[in-house]
Write an enzyme that holds these catalytic residues in place. Structure first.
Site, PDB file in Angstrom:
ATOM      1  N   ARG A   1       0.819  -1.223   0.000  1.00 35.07           N
ATOM      2  CA  ARG A   1       0.000   0.000   0.000  1.00 35.07           C
ATOM      3  C   ARG A   1       0.852   1.273   0.000  1.00 35.07           C
ATOM      4  O   ARG A   1       0.513   2.262   0.638  1.00 35.07           O
ATOM      5  CB  ARG A   1      -0.957   0.036   1.208  1.00 35.07           C
ATOM      6  CG  ARG A   1      -1.995  -1.041   1.225  1.00 35.07           C
ATOM      7  CD  ARG A   1      -2.951  -0.949   0.043  1.00 35.07           C
ATOM      8  NE  ARG A   1      -3.735  -2.166   0.011  1.00 35.07           N
ATOM      9  CZ  ARG A   1      -3.319  -3.282  -0.576  1.00 35.07           C
ATOM     10  NH1 ARG A   1      -2.173  -3.306  -1.245  1.00 35.07           N
ATOM     11  NH2 ARG A   1      -4.049  -4.359  -0.566  1.00 35.07           N
TER      12      ARG A   1
ATOM     13  N   SER B   1     -10.818  -0.539   3.145  1.00 33.25           N
ATOM     14  CA  SER B   1     -10.114  -0.789   4.413  1.00 33.25           C
ATOM     15  C   SER B   1      -9.596   0.536   4.954  1.00 33.25           C
ATOM     16  O   SER B   1      -8.886   1.254   4.241  1.00 33.25           O
ATOM     17  CB  SER B   1      -8.920  -1.719   4.189  1.00 33.25           C
ATOM     18  OG  SER B   1      -9.381  -2.932   3.667  1.00 33.25           O
TER      19      SER B   1
ATOM     20  N   GLU C   1      -5.185   3.963   6.075  1.00 35.93           N
ATOM     21  CA  GLU C   1      -4.850   3.801   4.656  1.00 35.93           C
ATOM     22  C   GLU C   1      -5.268   5.021   3.835  1.00 35.93           C
ATOM     23  O   GLU C   1      -4.500   5.481   2.992  1.00 35.93           O
ATOM     24  CB  GLU C   1      -5.531   2.526   4.129  1.00 35.93           C
ATOM     25  CG  GLU C   1      -5.089   2.162   2.734  1.00 35.93           C
ATOM     26  CD  GLU C   1      -5.824   0.940   2.207  1.00 35.93           C
ATOM     27  OE1 GLU C   1      -5.691  -0.146   2.792  1.00 35.93           O
ATOM     28  OE2 GLU C   1      -6.534   1.083   1.188  1.00 35.93           O
TER      29      GLU C   1
HETATM   30  C1  LIG Z   1     -15.667   0.105  -1.171  1.00 38.84           C
HETATM   31  C2  LIG Z   1     -14.190   0.339  -1.351  1.00 38.84           C
HETATM   32  C3  LIG Z   1     -13.339  -0.753  -1.548  1.00 38.84           C
HETATM   33  C4  LIG Z   1     -11.956  -0.557  -1.718  1.00 38.84           C
HETATM   34  N1  LIG Z   1     -11.165  -1.641  -1.899  1.00 38.84           N
HETATM   35  C5  LIG Z   1      -9.830  -1.484  -2.086  1.00 38.84           C
HETATM   36  C6  LIG Z   1      -8.983  -2.613  -2.277  1.00 38.84           C
HETATM   37  O1  LIG Z   1      -9.426  -3.763  -2.290  1.00 38.84           O
HETATM   38  N2  LIG Z   1      -7.651  -2.398  -2.433  1.00 38.84           N
HETATM   39  C7  LIG Z   1      -7.121  -1.135  -2.433  1.00 38.84           C
HETATM   40  O2  LIG Z   1      -5.896  -1.020  -2.595  1.00 38.84           O
HETATM   41  N3  LIG Z   1      -7.893  -0.045  -2.274  1.00 38.84           N
HETATM   42  C8  LIG Z   1      -9.232  -0.185  -2.089  1.00 38.84           C
HETATM   43  N4  LIG Z   1     -10.029   0.907  -1.890  1.00 38.84           N
HETATM   44  C9  LIG Z   1      -9.417   2.249  -1.833  1.00 38.84           C
HETATM   45  C10 LIG Z   1      -9.466   3.033  -3.168  1.00 38.84           C
HETATM   46  O3  LIG Z   1     -10.527   2.623  -3.978  1.00 38.84           O
HETATM   47  C11 LIG Z   1      -8.177   2.903  -3.966  1.00 38.84           C
HETATM   48  O4  LIG Z   1      -7.080   3.368  -3.216  1.00 38.84           O
HETATM   49  C12 LIG Z   1      -8.240   3.693  -5.290  1.00 38.84           C
HETATM   50  O5  LIG Z   1      -7.102   3.426  -6.073  1.00 38.84           O
HETATM   51  C13 LIG Z   1      -8.348   5.192  -5.101  1.00 38.84           C
HETATM   52  O6  LIG Z   1      -8.648   5.736  -6.358  1.00 38.84           O
HETATM   53  P1  LIG Z   1      -9.316   7.155  -6.524  1.00 38.84           P
HETATM   54  O7  LIG Z   1      -9.289   7.505  -7.972  1.00 38.84           O
HETATM   55  O8  LIG Z   1     -10.643   7.183  -5.887  1.00 38.84           O
HETATM   56  O9  LIG Z   1      -8.293   8.069  -5.743  1.00 38.84           O
HETATM   57  P2  LIG Z   1      -8.597   9.315  -4.818  1.00 38.84           P
HETATM   58  O10 LIG Z   1      -9.278   8.854  -3.588  1.00 38.84           O
HETATM   59  O11 LIG Z   1      -9.245  10.399  -5.592  1.00 38.84           O
HETATM   60  O12 LIG Z   1      -7.115   9.757  -4.446  1.00 38.84           O
HETATM   61  C14 LIG Z   1      -6.307   8.929  -3.646  1.00 38.84           C
HETATM   62  C15 LIG Z   1      -4.881   9.495  -3.627  1.00 38.84           C
HETATM   63  O13 LIG Z   1      -4.330   9.412  -4.924  1.00 38.84           O
HETATM   64  C16 LIG Z   1      -3.974  10.711  -5.398  1.00 38.84           C
HETATM   65  N5  LIG Z   1      -4.267  10.737  -6.830  1.00 38.84           N
HETATM   66  C17 LIG Z   1      -5.426  10.372  -7.435  1.00 38.84           C
HETATM   67  N6  LIG Z   1      -5.293  10.466  -8.771  1.00 38.84           N
HETATM   68  C18 LIG Z   1      -4.027  10.933  -9.014  1.00 38.84           C
HETATM   69  C19 LIG Z   1      -3.295  11.260 -10.200  1.00 38.84           C
HETATM   70  N7  LIG Z   1      -3.815  11.142 -11.423  1.00 38.84           N
HETATM   71  N8  LIG Z   1      -2.013  11.701 -10.036  1.00 38.84           N
HETATM   72  C20 LIG Z   1      -1.455  11.845  -8.803  1.00 38.84           C
HETATM   73  N9  LIG Z   1      -2.107  11.551  -7.667  1.00 38.84           N
HETATM   74  C21 LIG Z   1      -3.384  11.097  -7.768  1.00 38.84           C
HETATM   75  C22 LIG Z   1      -4.806  11.693  -4.594  1.00 38.84           C
HETATM   76  O14 LIG Z   1      -4.212  12.982  -4.530  1.00 38.84           O
HETATM   77  C23 LIG Z   1      -4.822  10.979  -3.248  1.00 38.84           C
HETATM   78  O15 LIG Z   1      -3.610  11.221  -2.585  1.00 38.84           O
HETATM   79  C24 LIG Z   1     -11.425   0.749  -1.712  1.00 38.84           C
HETATM   80  C25 LIG Z   1     -12.275   1.847  -1.511  1.00 38.84           C
HETATM   81  C26 LIG Z   1     -13.646   1.642  -1.334  1.00 38.84           C
HETATM   82  C27 LIG Z   1     -14.559   2.823  -1.144  1.00 38.84           C
END
Ligand SMILES: Cc1cc2nc3c(=O)[nH]c(=O)nc-3n(C[C@H](O)[C@H](O)[C@H](O)COP(=O)(O)OP(=O)(O)OC[C@H]3O[C@@H](n4cnc5c(N)ncnc54)[C@H](O)[C@@H]3O)c2cc1C
Length: 387
Positions: free
Chosen positions: A190, A268, A374
């Protein structure tokens, strides 16, 4: 402690620029909660969705001249915004495209690229439909492709570090686009360089994966094996594994579903703690003294490649006495997964962070382990809020 957070390295202020945002789509005082899966947080001072790199550069340039911090947003599924207004320009990365960047080579692999704003699960489905193995177990994870390298997204025995060939970024130091090979991303459990030493330095524009056409699906997780066996699937295809992952995730409310309050979270909320064998012995002693573990009990743990042990944060939370369905204000522990802090209705960021602090304190008291959150938890000035 506050860390240098979202501000990154804004360019120097050359002064004399128009203080008004230059784009039609620029919005002011925009509620951020609807842009997140946990649905908490106040407004953004400025908000802009960018659809191409020119818009992105112009937005960064404008924010730099205003000396305004910038926060990069994907799908908002791993973020807790503050209740107060975030004094920043929030740039939502809406770059869309999916393409095959190189056909199968002699090593039998194919390169597939997703622009940063592509829906991650749609990209996974696209690769599975083509019979390309490598990310099928990462089905159902919400958010955008561009966020996957940030925390090295992983689930059910797979993580993106295994298949990322390269990440194309905009380097905020020099405004140039650069391709960083997967080996150069410092991926760990992570984590990556984008979340640690280079936080705020790069904006991910696209991610290229090396996948295996006709490859076998990965079935490394016990729960997945059990599900497939129960359904009589002995030789699963990639599509079978994708469907199985989605079914297992749904049973734990780990797929975003607007009718399921237990999925209104960040997945998580805590990482599984990793420790040495000696630390594990110490933890056992602390837990026995606290009366939450008896001498005959097993503390679930498994070895990681460097020989250390990874413990189940979910198990620690439950044993520390915090049960599924526990409420704190509008927030609570999911009824379906003790590792998820969710918004049961009307939660504030304060409810969420207070509950997280309570969980951390309970686990610390009973086991002597400090759980690490996380998701990114932000303070109003854009720095990371310490819990
Ligand atoms: C129901 C649920 C289940 C999940 N299951 C998992 C799982 O099984 N495994 C797991 O690892 N995660 C899981 N997650 C967490 C999450 O979905 C992941 O971490 C996902 O990759 C975040 O993507 P996002 O586009 O929503 O990022 P955001 O939440 O919008 O951003 C997260 C971080 O990434 C940065 N960021 C986003 N896009 C960019 C970009 N283009 N360039 C630079 N920085 C950027 C943001 O600034 C922030 O720091 C889960 C979340 C939920 C709600």
């Amino acid at each position: 402690m506050a860390h240098p957070g979202i501000a990154g390295v804004p360019p120097a202020n050359h002064g004399g620029r128009d203080a008004r945002p230059p784009f039609d789509r620029f919005k002011e005082h925009i509620p951020l909660a609807p842009h997140t899966t946990i649905a908490v947080g106040g407004n953004a001072r400025y908000f802009l969705a960018v659809h191409d790199i020119t818009q992105l550069r112009e937005a960064l340039d404008w924010a730099g001249h205003q000396r305004l911090p910038v926060f990069i947003l994907g799908g908002g599924s791993n973020i807790v915004f503050p209740d107060e207004e975030l004094n920043a320009l929030v740039i939502q990365i809406a770059l869309k495209a999916i393409w095959e960047s190189a056909a199968a080579d002699t090593a039998g692999t194919v390169l597939a690229t997703a622009a940063a704003g592509e829906d991650w699960d749609a990209f996974v489905a696209w690769t599975v439909e083509r019979g390309w193995a490598g990310i099928e177990c990462l089905s159902g994870i919400p958010g955008c492709a561009g966020a996957t390298p940030i925390q090295n997204v992983g689930a059910y025995g797979q993580e993106v570090a295994e298949t990322i060939a390269s990440v194309t970024v905009l380097d905020r130091h020099n405004d140039a686009t650069t391709e960083i090979p997967g080996e150069g991303c410092a991926f760990g459990y992570r984590t990556s360089r984008f979340k640690t030493i280079d936080r705020g330095c790069y904006i991910v524009l696209s991610v290229t994966f090396r996948l295996v056409p006709g490859g076998k699906p990965a079935v490394r997780y016990h729960g997945l094996e059990t599900y497939l066996a129960k359904n009589g699937i002995r030789h699963p295809t990639l599509r079978d594994v994708r469907e199985a992952v989605l079914a297992v995730r749904r049973s734990k409310a780990m797929v975003v579903d607007h009718d399921e309050p237990n999925s209104r979270g960040c997945g998580s909320f805590f990482m599984n703690p990793i420790m040495s064998a000696q630390q594990f012995v110490d933890i056992r002693a602390t837990a026995e003294r606290a009366g939450v573990v008896s001498p005959g009990d097993t503390i679930p743990a498994h070895s990681v490649p460097d020989g250390r042990l990874k413990l189940s944060a979910a198990w620690l939370i439950e044993r520390a006495g915090l049960r599924r369905g526990f409420h704190h204000g509008g927030a609570g522990i999911s009824e379906k997964h003790s590792l998820a802090i969710v918004n049961f209705g009307g939660a504030t960021a304060r409810d969420v962070t207070e509950l997280a602090a309570l969980v951390i304190a309970h686990v610390m008291e009973k086991f002597g382990v400090r759980l690490q959150p996380e998701p990114l938890i932000l303070a109003p000035d854009g720095t990371i809020r310490a819990i």
